[in-house]
Scaffold this motif. Structure first.
Motif, PDB file in Angstrom:
ATOM      1  N   ILE A  33      -4.113   9.065  -6.874  1.00 31.99           N
ATOM      2  CA  ILE A  33      -2.918   8.273  -7.140  1.00 31.99           C
ATOM      3  C   ILE A  33      -1.676   9.025  -6.702  1.00 31.99           C
ATOM      4  O   ILE A  33      -0.641   8.414  -6.451  1.00 31.99           O
ATOM      5  CB  ILE A  33      -2.868   7.849  -8.614  1.00 31.99           C
ATOM      6  CG1 ILE A  33      -1.914   6.679  -8.790  1.00 31.99           C
ATOM      7  CG2 ILE A  33      -2.471   8.985  -9.505  1.00 31.99           C
ATOM      8  CD1 ILE A  33      -2.539   5.507  -9.415  1.00 31.99           C
ATOM      9  N   GLY A  34      -1.793  10.344  -6.570  1.00 35.11           N
ATOM     10  CA  GLY A  34      -0.675  11.139  -6.064  1.00 35.11           C
ATOM     11  C   GLY A  34      -0.229  10.699  -4.684  1.00 35.11           C
ATOM     12  O   GLY A  34       0.928  10.888  -4.307  1.00 35.11           O
ATOM     13  N   GLN A  35      -1.156  10.089  -3.925  1.00 37.78           N
ATOM     14  CA  GLN A  35      -0.783   9.580  -2.607  1.00 37.78           C
ATOM     15  C   GLN A  35       0.257   8.478  -2.720  1.00 37.78           C
ATOM     16  O   GLN A  35       1.048   8.279  -1.810  1.00 37.78           O
ATOM     17  CB  GLN A  35      -2.012   9.034  -1.877  1.00 37.78           C
ATOM     18  CG  GLN A  35      -2.998  10.090  -1.482  1.00 37.78           C
ATOM     19  CD  GLN A  35      -4.248   9.476  -0.887  1.00 37.78           C
ATOM     20  OE1 GLN A  35      -4.531   8.302  -1.062  1.00 37.78           O
ATOM     21  NE2 GLN A  35      -4.993  10.276  -0.170  1.00 37.78           N
ATOM     22  N   LEU A  36       0.234   7.758  -3.812  1.00 38.83           N
ATOM     23  CA  LEU A  36       1.239   6.716  -4.009  1.00 38.83           C
ATOM     24  C   LEU A  36       2.565   7.301  -4.466  1.00 38.83           C
ATOM     25  O   LEU A  36       3.620   6.749  -4.192  1.00 38.83           O
ATOM     26  CB  LEU A  36       0.752   5.697  -5.045  1.00 38.83           C
ATOM     27  CG  LEU A  36      -0.390   4.805  -4.607  1.00 38.83           C
ATOM     28  CD1 LEU A  36      -0.894   3.989  -5.792  1.00 38.83           C
ATOM     29  CD2 LEU A  36       0.006   3.901  -3.471  1.00 38.83           C
ATOM     30  N   PHE A  37       2.504   8.431  -5.152  1.00 38.76           N
ATOM     31  CA  PHE A  37       3.735   9.019  -5.668  1.00 38.76           C
ATOM     32  C   PHE A  37       4.471   9.856  -4.635  1.00 38.76           C
ATOM     33  O   PHE A  37       5.695   9.986  -4.711  1.00 38.76           O
ATOM     34  CB  PHE A  37       3.452   9.854  -6.913  1.00 38.76           C
ATOM     35  CG  PHE A  37       3.183   9.012  -8.123  1.00 38.76           C
ATOM     36  CD1 PHE A  37       4.182   8.247  -8.688  1.00 38.76           C
ATOM     37  CD2 PHE A  37       1.920   8.967  -8.668  1.00 38.76           C
ATOM     38  CE1 PHE A  37       3.937   7.457  -9.793  1.00 38.76           C
ATOM     39  CE2 PHE A  37       1.658   8.174  -9.776  1.00 38.76           C
ATOM     40  CZ  PHE A  37       2.666   7.418 -10.344  1.00 38.76           C
ATOM     41  N   SER A  38       3.769  10.422  -3.668  1.00 36.78           N
ATOM     42  CA  SER A  38       4.438  11.243  -2.656  1.00 36.78           C
ATOM     43  C   SER A  38       5.539  10.477  -1.922  1.00 36.78           C
ATOM     44  O   SER A  38       6.669  10.973  -1.820  1.00 36.78           O
ATOM     45  CB  SER A  38       3.431  11.795  -1.646  1.00 36.78           C
ATOM     46  OG  SER A  38       2.599  12.729  -2.270  1.00 36.78           O
ATOM     47  N   PRO A  39       5.260   9.261  -1.410  1.00 41.83           N
ATOM     48  CA  PRO A  39       6.352   8.528  -0.761  1.00 41.83           C
ATOM     49  C   PRO A  39       7.494   8.180  -1.718  1.00 41.83           C
ATOM     50  O   PRO A  39       8.662   8.169  -1.316  1.00 41.83           O
ATOM     51  CB  PRO A  39       5.681   7.245  -0.245  1.00 41.83           C
ATOM     52  CG  PRO A  39       4.239   7.591  -0.115  1.00 41.83           C
ATOM     53  CD  PRO A  39       3.975   8.572  -1.216  1.00 41.83           C
ATOM     54  N   VAL A  40       7.168   7.923  -2.976  1.00 41.76           N
ATOM     55  CA  VAL A  40       8.216   7.610  -3.953  1.00 41.76           C
ATOM     56  C   VAL A  40       9.097   8.840  -4.182  1.00 41.76           C
ATOM     57  O   VAL A  40      10.334   8.744  -4.185  1.00 41.76           O
ATOM     58  CB  VAL A  40       7.601   7.114  -5.283  1.00 41.76           C
ATOM     59  CG1 VAL A  40       8.655   7.017  -6.367  1.00 41.76           C
ATOM     60  CG2 VAL A  40       6.911   5.781  -5.091  1.00 41.76           C
TER      61      VAL A  40
ATOM     62  N   GLY B 231      10.817   0.799  -3.086  1.00 41.17           N
ATOM     63  CA  GLY B 231      10.509  -0.511  -3.663  1.00 41.17           C
ATOM     64  C   GLY B 231       9.096  -0.979  -3.375  1.00 41.17           C
ATOM     65  O   GLY B 231       8.405  -1.491  -4.257  1.00 41.17           O
ATOM     66  N   VAL B 232       8.647  -0.800  -2.137  1.00 41.71           N
ATOM     67  CA  VAL B 232       7.302  -1.256  -1.757  1.00 41.71           C
ATOM     68  C   VAL B 232       6.239  -0.474  -2.521  1.00 41.71           C
ATOM     69  O   VAL B 232       5.315  -1.062  -3.096  1.00 41.71           O
ATOM     70  CB  VAL B 232       7.093  -1.130  -0.234  1.00 41.71           C
ATOM     71  CG1 VAL B 232       5.637  -1.298   0.142  1.00 41.71           C
ATOM     72  CG2 VAL B 232       7.951  -2.159   0.504  1.00 41.71           C
ATOM     73  N   ILE B 233       6.364   0.823  -2.542  1.00 38.73           N
ATOM     74  CA  ILE B 233       5.355   1.622  -3.246  1.00 38.73           C
ATOM     75  C   ILE B 233       5.446   1.372  -4.747  1.00 38.73           C
ATOM     76  O   ILE B 233       4.429   1.302  -5.446  1.00 38.73           O
ATOM     77  CB  ILE B 233       5.504   3.123  -2.916  1.00 38.73           C
ATOM     78  CG1 ILE B 233       5.299   3.366  -1.419  1.00 38.73           C
ATOM     79  CG2 ILE B 233       4.526   3.951  -3.728  1.00 38.73           C
ATOM     80  CD1 ILE B 233       3.930   2.975  -0.894  1.00 38.73           C
ATOM     81  N   GLY B 234       6.652   1.208  -5.256  1.00 37.40           N
ATOM     82  CA  GLY B 234       6.797   0.856  -6.669  1.00 37.40           C
ATOM     83  C   GLY B 234       6.126  -0.466  -6.980  1.00 37.40           C
ATOM     84  O   GLY B 234       5.487  -0.625  -8.029  1.00 37.40           O
ATOM     85  N   ALA B 235       6.254  -1.421  -6.079  1.00 40.48           N
ATOM     86  CA  ALA B 235       5.593  -2.718  -6.268  1.00 40.48           C
ATOM     87  C   ALA B 235       4.077  -2.551  -6.248  1.00 40.48           C
ATOM     88  O   ALA B 235       3.366  -3.197  -7.023  1.00 40.48           O
ATOM     89  CB  ALA B 235       6.044  -3.703  -5.195  1.00 40.48           C
ATOM     90  N   TRP B 236       3.599  -1.692  -5.365  1.00 39.01           N
ATOM     91  CA  TRP B 236       2.157  -1.427  -5.331  1.00 39.01           C
ATOM     92  C   TRP B 236       1.696  -0.951  -6.705  1.00 39.01           C
ATOM     93  O   TRP B 236       0.676  -1.393  -7.208  1.00 39.01           O
ATOM     94  CB  TRP B 236       1.853  -0.345  -4.313  1.00 39.01           C
ATOM     95  CG  TRP B 236       1.619  -0.819  -2.935  1.00 39.01           C
ATOM     96  CD1 TRP B 236       2.300  -1.784  -2.259  1.00 39.01           C
ATOM     97  CD2 TRP B 236       0.632  -0.330  -2.040  1.00 39.01           C
ATOM     98  NE1 TRP B 236       1.811  -1.907  -1.010  1.00 39.01           N
ATOM     99  CE2 TRP B 236       0.784  -1.025  -0.840  1.00 39.01           C
ATOM    100  CE3 TRP B 236      -0.343   0.647  -2.131  1.00 39.01           C
ATOM    101  CZ2 TRP B 236      -0.023  -0.790   0.259  1.00 39.01           C
ATOM    102  CZ3 TRP B 236      -1.134   0.881  -1.032  1.00 39.01           C
ATOM    103  CH2 TRP B 236      -0.984   0.165   0.144  1.00 39.01           C
ATOM    104  N   LEU B 237       2.435  -0.015  -7.255  1.00 38.96           N
ATOM    105  CA  LEU B 237       2.046   0.541  -8.543  1.00 38.96           C
ATOM    106  C   LEU B 237       2.098  -0.512  -9.646  1.00 38.96           C
ATOM    107  O   LEU B 237       1.308  -0.477 -10.585  1.00 38.96           O
ATOM    108  CB  LEU B 237       2.952   1.719  -8.909  1.00 38.96           C
ATOM    109  CG  LEU B 237       2.776   2.957  -8.033  1.00 38.96           C
ATOM    110  CD1 LEU B 237       3.890   3.951  -8.299  1.00 38.96           C
ATOM    111  CD2 LEU B 237       1.422   3.588  -8.261  1.00 38.96           C
ATOM    112  N   ALA B 238       3.051  -1.430  -9.555  1.00 32.67           N
ATOM    113  CA  ALA B 238       3.228  -2.427 -10.602  1.00 32.67           C
ATOM    114  C   ALA B 238       2.330  -3.648 -10.429  1.00 32.67           C
ATOM    115  O   ALA B 238       1.940  -4.265 -11.416  1.00 32.67           O
ATOM    116  CB  ALA B 238       4.690  -2.869 -10.650  1.00 32.67           C
ATOM    117  N   ILE B 239       1.990  -4.010  -9.203  1.00 30.85           N
ATOM    118  CA  ILE B 239       1.300  -5.271  -8.939  1.00 30.85           C
ATOM    119  C   ILE B 239      -0.207  -5.115  -8.781  1.00 30.85           C
ATOM    120  O   ILE B 239      -0.969  -5.923  -9.298  1.00 30.85           O
ATOM    121  CB  ILE B 239       1.894  -5.944  -7.682  1.00 30.85           C
ATOM    122  CG1 ILE B 239       3.326  -6.371  -7.971  1.00 30.85           C
ATOM    123  CG2 ILE B 239       1.065  -7.137  -7.261  1.00 30.85           C
ATOM    124  CD1 ILE B 239       4.072  -6.881  -6.759  1.00 30.85           C
TER     125      ILE B 239
END
Length: 168
Positions: free
Chosen positions: A76-83, A45-53
């Motif tokens: 941007i892959g750094q944001l997707f790895s935790p997701v 949720g947090v990383i998804g919010a980062w991507l959306a906000i």
């Protein structure tokens, strides 16, 4: 070298978890699995919010490509790895939650103690994976902070130069 040590530690931890966890009933293991599920959902949720906000322009600037056109070391892959990791953990815990009650009702080819050991070993492996995922969430935040700090420093330097020109 560090990678080999980390993998060795992880393997020893999983095997030790399986060995010592063979006496822990699944009913006592399940709350820890639920904790993993909750943590994975929070990270997702947090990383998804980062991507959306976060402003897309800021992300594009923060995670830009190298001048030669190749992919940057940060991206941007750094944001997707935790997701992705959180999704895998969530999926594993959900499957275990569905399979375990059924498996308890039928005779298994393994002794109950070995089933507990396997379950606890999986629990330790997922926990280590979750810990790694939590640490990975810090990387994009640090990248963005470094970029903003660099921008602020450049802005201060520019303001310093323009104030010198105005005095002359």
């Amino acid at each position: 070298m560090l990678r080999v040590l980390a993998w060795t530690f992880a393997a020893v931890a999983v095997l030790a978890g399986g060995w010592f966890g063979r006496t822990v009933p699944f009913a006592e293991q399940w709350p820890v699995f639920e904790g993993l599920r909750t943590t994975a959902a929070i990270i997702f949720g947090v990383i998804g919010a980062w991507l959306a906000i976060i402003y897309p322009e800021r992300l594009k600037l923060s995670f830009k490509r190298k001048k030669d056109g190749g992919p940057s070391e940060t991206g941007i892959g750094q944001l997707f790895s935790p997701v992705v990791n959180s999704t895998l953990i969530l999926g594993a815990v959900l499957l275990i939650g569905v399979i375990a009650p059924i498996a308890k009702r039928y005779p298994l080819p393994l002794d109950v103690e070995w089933c507990r050991a396997i379950s606890y070993g999986v629990l330790v492996a997922l926990t280590l994976f979750q810990l790694w995922t939590v640490l990975l969430t810090l990387v994009p935040a640090n990248t963005i902070k470094s970029f903003v700090d660099h921008e602020d420093e450049a802005k201060r330097a520019f303001e310093g130069l323009t104030s010198l020109n105005q005095k002359n």
